[in-house]
Design an enzyme around this catalytic site. Structure first.
Site, PDB file in Angstrom:
ATOM      1  CE  LYS A  91      -2.013   3.506   5.686  1.00  0.00           C
ATOM      2  NZ  LYS A  91      -3.050   3.137   6.556  1.00  0.00           N
ATOM      3  CD  GLU A 124      -8.572  -5.831   3.556  1.00  0.00           C
ATOM      4  OE1 GLU A 124      -9.381  -6.396   2.944  1.00  0.00           O
ATOM      5  OE2 GLU A 124      -8.552  -4.602   4.086  1.00  0.00           O
ATOM      6  CB  SER A 125      -5.208  -3.651   9.132  1.00  0.00           C
ATOM      7  OG  SER A 125      -5.635  -2.718   8.154  1.00  0.00           O
ATOM      8  CE  LYS A 145      -7.756   0.093   2.247  1.00  0.00           C
ATOM      9  NZ  LYS A 145      -6.311   0.055   2.905  1.00  0.00           N
ATOM     10  CD  GLU A 181     -11.208  -3.099   4.927  1.00  0.00           C
ATOM     11  OE1 GLU A 181     -11.691  -2.320   5.972  1.00  0.00           O
ATOM     12  OE2 GLU A 181     -10.353  -2.959   4.254  1.00  0.00           O
ATOM     13  CG  ASN A 222      -9.145  -3.987   8.679  1.00  0.00           C
ATOM     14  OD1 ASN A 222      -8.206  -4.127   9.534  1.00  0.00           O
ATOM     15  ND2 ASN A 222      -9.126  -2.970   7.991  1.00  0.00           N
ATOM     16  CD  GLU A 262      -3.159   0.780   2.055  1.00  0.00           C
ATOM     17  OE1 GLU A 262      -4.020  -0.114   1.558  1.00  0.00           O
ATOM     18  OE2 GLU A 262      -3.427   1.164   3.077  1.00  0.00           O
TER      19      GLU A 262
END
Length: 273
Positions: free
Chosen positions: A65, A223-224, A124, A173, A193, A63
């Site tokens: 960001k 995710e995350s 995203k 998600e 997530n 990712e």
């Protein structure tokens, strides 16, 4: 409930409320027909699933960001082309590019610049309207994100169906078990997530329990909160095909170097096993 938790639960509502106004404004300025005339709209979409199972790559969705509402400024000065080219060269299976400007400091231009890479790109953002899907394809996205916490079951089905008709892939998600009902025929890639939306704590065990309830043959993406190679190896053992990682690399002074080192360790560990 502790004040910071109440505040966080309101962030998602604030984002969606702002997004409704933002989309309304965009619709008034640029018509869907004009988006469809853009050069990138007609490009051939790259299939995320193929890249996730490509053994020459890592399965990592890397990712880009600059900031987030929870973490604040993460890395404001890095160049999107440099970082995404570094991710791609070092084995990323997909790129995730934040395009929300107000809350995350991203832009459509970031994704357009990242399109120089020949791997799938996930847009995203917080999708609430079909217009955003046409927009996503017009800026070069291959995959769009649908967040169950923001959408009803019917909205997920409608948006996912519209995306598939455009040729886009969908990453749905989920954050909690009660959202498993959002899975439908149109959503083939399911992201879990690891971060609890109520407490913001990372709970990998909860994700693994949820994963057991995702019907075959859906693809599973973690995710995350993934910060080490052992997390990835554990997820692989439980049938996950993809691993979305952002902050772990972006918080480094040079995200490309951080990603390359992570991949090197991952390959070494896999070779040992």
């Amino acid at each position: 409930m502790a004040p910071y938790r109440s505040k966080f639960m309101n962030i998602l509502e604030q984002i969606i409320e702002y997004k409704r106004g933002e989309v309304k404004g965009k619709k008034s300025k640029v018509k869907t027909a004009d988006l469809e005339k853009r050069e990138l709209f007609s490009r051939t979409v790259l299939p995320l699933k193929d890249f996730l199972v490509d053994r020459s790559r890592t399965g990592i969705i890397a990712e880009f960001k600059r900031r987030s509402p929870s973490k604040g400024i993460i890395n404001p000065d890095v160049d999107v082309i440099d970082v995404t080219k570094g991710y791609t060269a070092n084995g990323a299976s997909c790129l995730s590019v934040l395009t929300d400007e107000h809350f995350f400091g991203g832009s459509d231009e970031d994704l357009i610049k990242a399109r120089i890479n020949e791997i799938p790109i996930l847009r995203k953002d917080f999708v609430i309207d079909e217009y955003q899907l046409v927009e996503a394809k017009s800026i070069g996205a291959d995959v769009i994100l649908l967040i169950a916490a923001c959408l009803s079951v019917a909205e997920v089905k409608q948006l996912a169906s519209f995306a598939k008709n455009l040729g886009l892939e969908v990453l749905l998600e989920l954050h909690a078990e009660e959202e498993l009902g959002h899975i439908c025929d149109e959503t083939n890639i399911i992201g879990i997530n690891n971060r609890n939306l109520k407490t913001f704590d990372v709970d990998i065990d909860r994700s693994l329990r949820m994963a057991e309830k995702i019907p075959f043959p859906k693809f599973k993406v973690a995710e995350s909160g993934i910060s080490n190679i052992n997390d990835i190896l554990l997820f692989k053992q439980h049938g996950f095909n993809g691993f979305l990682i952002g902050e772990n690399f972006m918080k480094a002074a040079n995200p490309t170097i951080a990603f390359a080192e992570f991949v090197k360790q991952l390959k070494a560990k896999a070779h040992e096993d």
